[in-house]
Design a protein around this motif. Structure first.
Motif, PDB file in Angstrom:
ATOM      1  N   VAL A 104       0.862  -1.182   0.000  1.00  0.00           N
ATOM      2  CA  VAL A 104       0.000   0.000   0.000  1.00  0.00           C
ATOM      3  C   VAL A 104       0.896   1.229   0.000  1.00  0.00           C
ATOM      4  O   VAL A 104       1.782   1.364   0.837  1.00  0.00           O
ATOM      5  N   GLU A 105       0.652   2.119  -0.964  1.00  0.00           N
ATOM      6  CA  GLU A 105       1.486   3.304  -1.126  1.00  0.00           C
ATOM      7  C   GLU A 105       0.617   4.549  -1.161  1.00  0.00           C
ATOM      8  O   GLU A 105      -0.525   4.513  -1.620  1.00  0.00           O
ATOM      9  N   VAL A 106       1.168   5.658  -0.689  1.00  0.00           N
ATOM     10  CA  VAL A 106       0.483   6.945  -0.762  1.00  0.00           C
ATOM     11  C   VAL A 106       0.649   7.477  -2.172  1.00  0.00           C
ATOM     12  O   VAL A 106       1.770   7.574  -2.682  1.00  0.00           O
ATOM     13  N   SER A 107      -0.469   7.818  -2.808  1.00  0.00           N
ATOM     14  CA  SER A 107      -0.388   8.323  -4.176  1.00  0.00           C
ATOM     15  C   SER A 107      -0.594   9.831  -4.259  1.00  0.00           C
ATOM     16  O   SER A 107      -0.136  10.462  -5.208  1.00  0.00           O
ATOM     17  N   ALA A 108      -1.277  10.442  -3.280  1.00  0.00           N
ATOM     18  CA  ALA A 108      -1.511  11.886  -3.314  1.00  0.00           C
ATOM     19  C   ALA A 108      -2.065  12.349  -1.976  1.00  0.00           C
ATOM     20  O   ALA A 108      -2.568  11.542  -1.186  1.00  0.00           O
ATOM     21  N   ALA A 109      -1.972  13.661  -1.743  1.00  0.00           N
ATOM     22  CA  ALA A 109      -2.583  14.287  -0.571  1.00  0.00           C
ATOM     23  C   ALA A 109      -3.020  15.687  -0.970  1.00  0.00           C
ATOM     24  O   ALA A 109      -2.302  16.390  -1.688  1.00  0.00           O
ATOM     25  N   ALA A 110      -4.220  16.087  -0.507  1.00  0.00           N
ATOM     26  CA  ALA A 110      -4.744  17.408  -0.848  1.00  0.00           C
ATOM     27  C   ALA A 110      -5.557  17.942   0.323  1.00  0.00           C
ATOM     28  O   ALA A 110      -6.254  17.187   1.008  1.00  0.00           O
TER      29      ALA A 110
END
Length: 137
Positions: A104-110
Motif C-alpha cells: 500500500v502506497e500513498v499516491s496523493a494528498a490534498a
C-alpha cells in the motif's frame, strides 16, 4: 497445555511483528482528534479524509515511517497583538498513525475546505514461483 497465539502458530513463519503492530495501532487510536473517514474507492484504492479545519498545508506533515502513515498537525500560536474576548477555538496539535499493509502506497494528498484527503493505492504483488534445488548433505 499449548497456548495458541496468532503470530506464534507453527505454520505462520515470519509474522512475529504483526502482534507488535496490532498493539501499537491499538494504542495510537485512543485519541479521537482529528476525526477521520476511510473510504474504499475501488478494490485497490482508498482515501483517508481527516477533518483539519483551521490548519494550513504548512501546518501539516505527512510521512511514511516503517510502513506507517503518520499525519501530524501543529498550528502556531496566534499573534500576541490579538485580543480574544472569548477563545473557544484552540490551537491544537495532533498525530494520527495508520498502519499500511505491504504494497500500500500513498499516491496523493490534498487539503480543501478543511478536509485533508490522503489517497492510497494497493499494488498487487507479482506472483513468483521459484524452484528450490535440493542438495545432498
Amino acid at each position: 497445555m499449548n497456548k495458541f497465539a496468532f503470530p506464534s502458530h507453527p505454520l505462520l513463519l515470519g509474522f512475529e511483528p504483526l502482534e507488535r503492530l496490532v498493539e501499537r495501532t491499538a494504542r495510537a487510536g485512543a485519541d479521537g482528534y482529528p476525526p477521520f473517514n476511510i473510504e474504499l474507492i475501488e478494490p485497490t484504492r482508498y482515501v483517508i479524509t481527516l477533518a483539519v479545519a483551521g490548519f494550513r498545508p504548512e501546518d501539516i506533515s505527512i510521512t511514511l515511517e516503517d510502513r506507517q502513515l503518520v499525519v501530524r498537525g501543529q498550528q502556531g500560536d496566534p499573534a500576541e497583538d490579538r485580543v480574544f474576548l472569548h477563545r473557544g477555538i484552540a490551537t491544537r496539535q495532533f498525530r494520527r498513525i495508520f498502519a499500511l499493509a505491504e504494497g500500500v502506497e500513498v499516491s496523493a494528498a490534498a487539503l480543501d475546505n478543511g478536509l485533508l484527503k490522503v489517497s492510497l493505492e494497493r499494488r498487487e504483488p507479482e506472483t513468483v514461483v521459484r524452484t528450490i534445488p535440493i542438495t545432498r548433505g
